[in-house]
Design a protein around this motif. Structure first.
Motif, short mmCIF file in Angstrom:
data_model
loop_
_atom_site.label_atom_id
_atom_site.label_comp_id
_atom_site.label_asym_id
_atom_site.label_seq_id
_atom_site.Cartn_x
_atom_site.Cartn_y
_atom_site.Cartn_z
N ILE A 91 11.15 10.22 -10.30
CA ILE A 91 10.44 10.06 -9.04
C ILE A 91 9.37 9.00 -9.24
CG2 ILE A 91 8.90 11.18 -7.38
CD1 ILE A 91 10.38 13.74 -7.85
N GLU A 92 9.25 8.11 -8.27
CA GLU A 92 8.28 7.02 -8.37
C GLU A 92 7.07 7.29 -7.49
OE1 GLU A 92 10.63 3.61 -7.36
OE2 GLU A 92 11.51 3.48 -9.37
N VAL A 93 5.99 6.59 -7.79
CA VAL A 93 4.75 6.76 -7.06
C VAL A 93 4.95 6.60 -5.55
CG1 VAL A 93 2.50 5.68 -6.64
CG2 VAL A 93 3.24 6.16 -8.99
N LYS A 94 5.77 5.64 -5.15
CA LYS A 94 5.98 5.37 -3.73
C LYS A 94 6.60 6.55 -3.00
CE LYS A 94 10.46 3.15 -4.54
NZ LYS A 94 11.21 1.87 -4.55
N ASP A 95 7.28 7.46 -3.75
CA ASP A 95 7.94 8.60 -3.14
C ASP A 95 6.95 9.64 -2.63
OD1 ASP A 95 10.53 7.62 -3.64
OD2 ASP A 95 10.49 8.41 -5.69
N ILE A 96 5.75 9.69 -3.19
CA ILE A 96 4.82 10.75 -2.80
C ILE A 96 3.41 10.25 -2.48
CG2 ILE A 96 6.08 12.41 -4.22
CD1 ILE A 96 3.65 12.34 -6.16
N MET A 97 3.18 8.94 -2.52
CA MET A 97 1.82 8.43 -2.31
C MET A 97 1.34 8.67 -0.88
SD MET A 97 2.37 4.29 -2.21
CE MET A 97 3.16 3.49 -0.80
N PRO B 95 -5.77 3.92 -6.69
CA PRO B 95 -5.12 3.07 -5.70
C PRO B 95 -3.72 2.71 -6.16
CG PRO B 95 -6.70 1.79 -6.96
CD PRO B 95 -6.87 3.21 -7.39
N VAL B 96 -2.81 2.62 -5.21
CA VAL B 96 -1.47 2.11 -5.47
C VAL B 96 -1.48 0.65 -5.03
CG1 VAL B 96 1.01 2.36 -5.05
CG2 VAL B 96 -0.48 4.39 -5.03
N ILE B 97 -1.16 -0.25 -5.91
CA ILE B 97 -1.30 -1.66 -5.60
C ILE B 97 0.00 -2.44 -5.76
CG2 ILE B 97 -3.75 -1.61 -6.22
CD1 ILE B 97 -1.42 -3.48 -8.52
N GLU B 98 0.03 -3.59 -5.10
CA GLU B 98 1.05 -4.59 -5.33
C GLU B 98 0.34 -5.85 -5.78
OE1 GLU B 98 3.44 -5.23 -1.86
OE2 GLU B 98 4.86 -3.66 -2.39
N LYS B 99 0.79 -6.44 -6.87
CA LYS B 99 0.14 -7.64 -7.38
C LYS B 99 0.52 -8.85 -6.53
CE LYS B 99 -0.20 -5.96 -12.13
NZ LYS B 99 0.20 -6.15 -13.54
N GLY C 226 -0.43 -12.59 -7.03
CA GLY C 226 -1.15 -13.57 -7.84
C GLY C 226 -2.16 -12.85 -8.71
N ASN C 227 -3.42 -13.25 -8.61
CA ASN C 227 -4.48 -12.59 -9.37
C ASN C 227 -5.14 -11.48 -8.58
OD1 ASN C 227 -4.18 -14.29 -11.64
ND2 ASN C 227 -5.44 -15.87 -10.67
N ASN C 228 -4.63 -11.20 -7.37
CA ASN C 228 -5.21 -10.17 -6.51
C ASN C 228 -4.33 -8.92 -6.48
OD1 ASN C 228 -7.53 -11.67 -5.52
ND2 ASN C 228 -6.05 -12.92 -4.39
N TYR C 229 -4.96 -7.81 -6.12
CA TYR C 229 -4.25 -6.54 -6.01
C TYR C 229 -4.32 -6.06 -4.55
CZ TYR C 229 -4.92 -6.36 -11.10
OH TYR C 229 -4.92 -6.65 -12.45
N GLU C 230 -3.16 -6.01 -3.90
CA GLU C 230 -3.12 -5.52 -2.53
C GLU C 230 -2.97 -4.00 -2.54
OE1 GLU C 230 -0.38 -5.85 1.53
OE2 GLU C 230 -0.11 -7.28 -0.13
N VAL C 231 -3.85 -3.31 -1.82
CA VAL C 231 -3.81 -1.86 -1.78
C VAL C 231 -2.78 -1.41 -0.74
CG1 VAL C 231 -5.11 0.27 -1.41
CG2 VAL C 231 -6.25 -1.74 -2.38
N ILE C 232 -1.81 -0.59 -1.18
CA ILE C 232 -0.77 -0.12 -0.26
C ILE C 232 -0.73 1.40 -0.15
CG2 ILE C 232 0.67 -2.15 -0.66
CD1 ILE C 232 2.41 -0.40 -2.49
N THR D 170 -2.30 2.22 -10.17
CA THR D 170 -0.88 2.38 -10.44
C THR D 170 -0.11 1.52 -9.45
OG1 THR D 170 0.90 4.02 -10.72
CG2 THR D 170 -0.62 4.37 -8.89
N GLU D 171 1.15 1.28 -9.73
CA GLU D 171 2.00 0.48 -8.84
C GLU D 171 3.09 1.36 -8.25
OE1 GLU D 171 2.89 -3.63 -10.13
OE2 GLU D 171 1.84 -3.08 -11.99
N LYS D 172 3.63 0.94 -7.10
CA LYS D 172 4.52 1.81 -6.33
C LYS D 172 5.79 2.19 -7.08
CE LYS D 172 6.96 -1.91 -3.86
NZ LYS D 172 7.32 -2.44 -2.51
N ASN D 173 6.26 1.35 -7.99
CA ASN D 173 7.48 1.65 -8.73
C ASN D 173 7.23 2.31 -10.07
OD1 ASN D 173 9.25 0.58 -6.74
ND2 ASN D 173 8.83 -1.49 -7.46
#
Length: 206
Positions: free
Chosen positions: A77-83, A177-181, A183-189, A155-158
């Motif tokens: 199970i991945e983070v995206k499944d329950i975030m 926070p669950v993030i997507e990278k 570039g050098n920034n972290y987008e919070v999802i 953590t990341e969604k996958n």
């Protein structure tokens, strides 16, 4: 019984059903060079645990829609499944407004962002220390008291849930926070919390 307690034969059955399902017990037996009757106990155990399902006149199918099965088989199970949705404020927001947001959303921490990108995190404990001090909370931006990136644990969604749990425990934190990278920034999802984990285990054991 969990994934570590499955026999090698039961794991083979799961893989056969996963790849070939619906597949009859006889067909599975042929692939394993065993009779269907010799596998009857294995079939019963795997059905009861939710790994596979028996369809009349069709055979066995893999229960891909069952989160319990997914956890029991390989804990993938991945983070995206329950975030959960993220709760955040802009870094220019005052400490006072952040406190109001925290209690209105009933969360233990809030992510601080610039646009959609993570800049930091602030917890109830952080804000309590500030309130007990002499800082003017209505005029002071929350960015002055937050824990800043790159010191934020995320953590990341996958990522696998087991890895996210390890981070929560090792760093003694209640949420990340669950993030997507980008570039050098972290987008919070999203966010992953101990409550998310507790709900997952409640579902598994029901």
């Amino acid at each position: 019984m969990n994934s570590l307690e499955l026999t090698s034969r039961q794991k083979e059955i799961i893989e056969i059903v996963k790849i070939n399902g619906p597949v009859t017990g006889d067909s599975i037996g042929q692939k394993l060079l065993l009779t269907r009757s010799a596998l009857r106990t294995d079939f019963r155990i795997l059905v009861e645990l939710g790994y596979i399902e028996s369809k009349p006149k069709k055979g066995y199918i893999f229960k891909t829609d069952n989160i319990k099965s997914k956890m029991l088989i390989n804990t993938d199970i991945e983070v995206k499944d329950i975030m959960s949705p993220s709760v955040s404020v802009e870094e220019s927001i005052s400490i006072h407004e952040t406190i109001v947001m925290m209690f209105s959303k009933d969360v233990g921490s809030i992510f601080v962002t610039s646009g959609k990108f993570l800049k930091g995190i602030v917890s109830r404990k952080d804000l309590l220390k500030v309130v007990m001090g002499k800082i003017d909370t209505e005029k002071t931006p929350v960015s002055l008291v937050m824990t800043r990136v790159p010191n934020v644990i995320f953590t990341e969604k996958n990522d696998k849930i087991r890895d996210a749990v390890k981070k929560l425990i090792e760093h003694q934190i209640d949420s990340m926070p669950v993030i997507e990278k980008n570039g050098n920034n972290y987008e919070v999802i999203g966010r992953i919390t101990k409550t998310n984990i507790a709900k997952l285990f409640l579902e598994i054991f029901q």
